[in-house]
Design an enzyme around this catalytic site. Structure first.
Site, PDB file in Angstrom:
ATOM      1  N   ASN A   1     -10.423  -0.689  18.841  1.00 35.29           N
ATOM      2  CA  ASN A   1      -9.482  -1.296  19.790  1.00 35.29           C
ATOM      3  C   ASN A   1      -8.080  -1.136  19.226  1.00 35.29           C
ATOM      4  O   ASN A   1      -7.703  -1.821  18.277  1.00 35.29           O
ATOM      5  CB  ASN A   1      -9.838  -2.781  19.964  1.00 35.29           C
ATOM      6  CG  ASN A   1      -8.822  -3.515  20.823  1.00 35.29           C
ATOM      7  OD1 ASN A   1      -8.025  -2.891  21.520  1.00 35.29           O
ATOM      8  ND2 ASN A   1      -8.851  -4.835  20.771  1.00 35.29           N
TER       9      ASN A   1
ATOM     10  N   LYS B   1      -5.319  -1.868  20.587  1.00 36.64           N
ATOM     11  CA  LYS B   1      -4.393  -2.905  21.073  1.00 36.64           C
ATOM     12  C   LYS B   1      -3.093  -2.240  21.574  1.00 36.64           C
ATOM     13  O   LYS B   1      -3.136  -1.178  22.169  1.00 36.64           O
ATOM     14  CB  LYS B   1      -4.128  -3.949  20.004  1.00 36.64           C
ATOM     15  CG  LYS B   1      -5.419  -4.456  19.355  1.00 36.64           C
ATOM     16  CD  LYS B   1      -5.209  -5.691  18.567  1.00 36.64           C
ATOM     17  CE  LYS B   1      -6.483  -6.021  17.791  1.00 36.64           C
ATOM     18  NZ  LYS B   1      -6.561  -7.402  17.405  1.00 36.64           N
TER      19      LYS B   1
ATOM     20  N   HIS C   1     -11.472  -9.763  25.929  1.00 36.73           N
ATOM     21  CA  HIS C   1     -11.055  -9.862  24.520  1.00 36.73           C
ATOM     22  C   HIS C   1     -10.370 -11.214  24.311  1.00 36.73           C
ATOM     23  O   HIS C   1      -9.676 -11.710  25.207  1.00 36.73           O
ATOM     24  CB  HIS C   1     -10.101  -8.708  24.191  1.00 36.73           C
ATOM     25  CG  HIS C   1      -9.816  -8.600  22.732  1.00 36.73           C
ATOM     26  ND1 HIS C   1      -8.888  -9.402  22.097  1.00 36.73           N
ATOM     27  CD2 HIS C   1     -10.346  -7.807  21.771  1.00 36.73           C
ATOM     28  CE1 HIS C   1      -8.863  -9.086  20.805  1.00 36.73           C
ATOM     29  NE2 HIS C   1      -9.737  -8.126  20.586  1.00 36.73           N
TER      30      HIS C   1
ATOM     31  N   GLU D   1      -7.774 -12.013  22.827  1.00 44.93           N
ATOM     32  CA  GLU D   1      -6.317 -11.994  23.060  1.00 44.93           C
ATOM     33  C   GLU D   1      -6.017 -12.091  24.553  1.00 44.93           C
ATOM     34  O   GLU D   1      -5.024 -12.694  24.957  1.00 44.93           O
ATOM     35  CB  GLU D   1      -5.704 -10.733  22.428  1.00 44.93           C
ATOM     36  CG  GLU D   1      -5.654 -10.867  20.905  1.00 44.93           C
ATOM     37  CD  GLU D   1      -5.663  -9.558  20.135  1.00 44.93           C
ATOM     38  OE1 GLU D   1      -5.477  -8.487  20.734  1.00 44.93           O
ATOM     39  OE2 GLU D   1      -5.880  -9.616  18.902  1.00 44.93           O
TER      40      GLU D   1
ATOM     41  N   GLU E   1     -16.890 -11.754  18.679  1.00 42.20           N
ATOM     42  CA  GLU E   1     -15.661 -11.698  17.902  1.00 42.20           C
ATOM     43  C   GLU E   1     -15.155 -13.114  17.668  1.00 42.20           C
ATOM     44  O   GLU E   1     -14.444 -13.669  18.526  1.00 42.20           O
ATOM     45  CB  GLU E   1     -14.597 -10.896  18.656  1.00 42.20           C
ATOM     46  CG  GLU E   1     -14.973  -9.453  18.896  1.00 42.20           C
ATOM     47  CD  GLU E   1     -13.732  -8.572  18.980  1.00 42.20           C
ATOM     48  OE1 GLU E   1     -13.632  -7.637  18.185  1.00 42.20           O
ATOM     49  OE2 GLU E   1     -12.862  -8.855  19.815  1.00 42.20           O
TER      50      GLU E   1
ATOM     51  N   GLY F   1      -7.928 -10.108  13.153  1.00 44.12           N
ATOM     52  CA  GLY F   1      -6.608  -9.799  12.611  1.00 44.12           C
ATOM     53  C   GLY F   1      -6.187 -10.737  11.491  1.00 44.12           C
ATOM     54  O   GLY F   1      -5.008 -10.763  11.122  1.00 44.12           O
TER      55      GLY F   1
ATOM     56  N   SER G   1     -11.901  -8.372  11.686  1.00 43.56           N
ATOM     57  CA  SER G   1     -11.557  -7.925  10.340  1.00 43.56           C
ATOM     58  C   SER G   1     -12.631  -7.046   9.703  1.00 43.56           C
ATOM     59  O   SER G   1     -12.882  -7.129   8.493  1.00 43.56           O
ATOM     60  CB  SER G   1     -11.223  -9.129   9.440  1.00 43.56           C
ATOM     61  OG  SER G   1     -10.083  -9.801   9.950  1.00 43.56           O
TER      62      SER G   1
HETATM   63  C1  PEP Z   1     -10.189  -6.769  17.699  1.00 41.86           C
HETATM   64  O1  PEP Z   1      -9.033  -6.716  18.080  1.00 41.86           O
HETATM   65  O2  PEP Z   1     -11.102  -6.654  18.536  1.00 41.86           O
HETATM   66  C2  PEP Z   1     -10.446  -6.958  16.283  1.00 41.86           C
HETATM   67  C3  PEP Z   1     -11.662  -7.186  15.906  1.00 41.86           C
HETATM   68  O3  PEP Z   1      -9.359  -6.882  15.446  1.00 41.86           O
HETATM   69  P1  PEP Z   1      -9.396  -6.822  13.827  1.00 41.86           P
HETATM   70  O4  PEP Z   1     -10.467  -5.830  13.446  1.00 41.86           O
HETATM   71  O5  PEP Z   1      -8.038  -6.375  13.441  1.00 41.86           O
HETATM   72  O6  PEP Z   1      -9.739  -8.188  13.356  1.00 41.86           O
END
Ligand code: PEP
Length: 265
Positions: free
Chosen positions: A24, A26, A110, A112, A180, A186, A225
Site C-alpha cells: 500500500n 498510500k 483501510h 486511515e 491491521e 506506521g 509495520s
Molecule cells: C498500511 O498502511 O496498510 C500499513 C500496514 O502500513 P505500515 O506497514 O507502514 O504499518
C-alpha cells in the site's frame, strides 16, 4: 478447496491458500516515481515467487504502474473506490474507473479511511459490493485501535467489521481480509505472531460460520509495520496468509525481501 487441518485455535486452514503480499503506497509515489518503484519491484521480486504480489499506487499513477508491470506477475490495486459507478462526486473514483486503469484489486476500509475520512462499516460494505460488481477483488481491512485493544474489545471490534464486510453482496467474487491493528500501522509497533494468530484464527472461525468454502479460500493478511525482519515469523502463523505492507513497500528491496519471506522455510 484443498486439504484442511485444524489449528490450535480450532479454525480451519487450507494449505492451498497462496500467500499474498500487497504493498500500500498510500499518498506516495504518484507520478514518474511510481513507475520507477513499480519497475524496481518488478526486477526485485524473484520470478516464480510463491507469493502473489500486488501494489497499490495512488490513483494518479495507477494506469502507468499497470503498464509498467504488464507481463510480470504483479497485480495492481486501487487504494479505495466510491460505491457508485459515476456521478457528481467531486474527488472520487469509481470501481469501473479503476478497472479501466488496469487494476484488478482494491483496498477497502483501510483504517486511515475509517479514521481520517469517516468511513463507516456501512460505507465499507457498500464499497465491497461495488468492487465485486466490477470484478475487483476487495482487500477489506479490519482492526482495532489501541484503546479498543486495551479495553479487551479487539475481537468484538474486528468481528463487527468483518460481519459488515460479509454482508456485502460479492456476486461470487473472492475476498481478501486484512487484519491491521491500528496501533501497529506506521508506528514500528508490530503485533507479535501470537497476537496476530489469535485474531486471524478468530476471523477464520467467523468466516467458517458464514461459509466454510469461503473460510478455506479467503486469505487473511496481517498488516502493521511488517518489515523484512519480522515478516517470516508472522507469515509462519497458520492463519496468516500474507501481508499488507505500507512503509516497507516503498523500498523495492525491502518489499521483495518480504515476498521472499513467504517462501517455504
Ligand atoms: C498500511 O498502511 O496498510 C500499513 C500496514 O502500513 P505500515 O506497514 O507502514 O504499518
Amino acid at each position: 478447496m484443498g486439504v484442511r487441518a485444524s489449528t490450535r485455535a480450532g479454525a480451519l486452514v487450507s494449505p492451498g491458500r497462496r500467500p499474498l503480499i500487497a504493498g500500500n503506497w498510500k499518498m506516495y509515489r504518484g507520478g514518474a516515481a511510481g513507475c520507477e518503484l513499480a519497475d524496481a519491484v518488478r526486477r526485485a521480486v524473484a520470478p516464480g515467487a510463491r507469493a502473489e504480489v500486488v501494489v497499490a499506487p495512488p490513483f494518479t499513477a495507477l494506469a502507468a504502474v499497470a503498464e509498467t508491470v504488464r507481463g510480470a506477475t504483479i497485480g495492481v490495486a486501487g487504494q479505495s473506490l466510491h460505491p457508485g459507478t459515476e456521478g457528481a462526486f467531486t474527488g472520487e473514483v469509481s470501481g469501473p474507473m479503476l478497472v479501466e486503469c488496469g487494476a484488478t484489486w482494491v483496498i477497502v476500509g483501510h483504517s486511515e479511511r475509517r479514521q481520517l475520512f469517516g468511513e463507516t462499516d456501512a460505507n465499507v460494505q457498500a464499497k465491497v459490493a461495488a468492487a465485486a460488481a466490477c470484478e475487483l477483488v476487495p482487500i477489506a481491512c479490519v482492526g482495532e485501535t489501541l484503546a479498543e485493544r486495551e479495553a479487551g474489545r479487539t475481537l468484538e471490534v474486528v468481528s463487527r467489521q468483518l460481519a459488515a464486510i460479509l454482508a456485502a453482496d460479492r456476486a461470487g467474487v473472492s475476498l481478501v481480509v486484512a487484519y491491521e491493528p491500528v496501533w501497529a500501522i506506521g508506528t514500528g509497533r508490530v503485533a507479535g505472531p501470537d497476537q496476530a494468530e489469535e485474531v486471524h484464527a478468530a476471523l477464520r472461525v467467523q468466516l467458517e460460520r458464514h461459509d466454510p468454502a469461503l473460510a478455506a479460500a479467503t486469505r487473511i493478511l496481517y498488516g502493521g509495520s511488517v518489515k523484512p525482519e519480522n515478516a517470516a515469523g508472522l507469515l509462519a502463523c497458520p492463519n496468516v496468509d500474507g501481508a499488507l505492507v505500507g512503509g516497507a513497500s516503498l523500498d523495492a528491496a525491502a518489499f521483495a525481501a518480504i515476498v521472499a519471506a513467504a517462501e517455504p522455510g
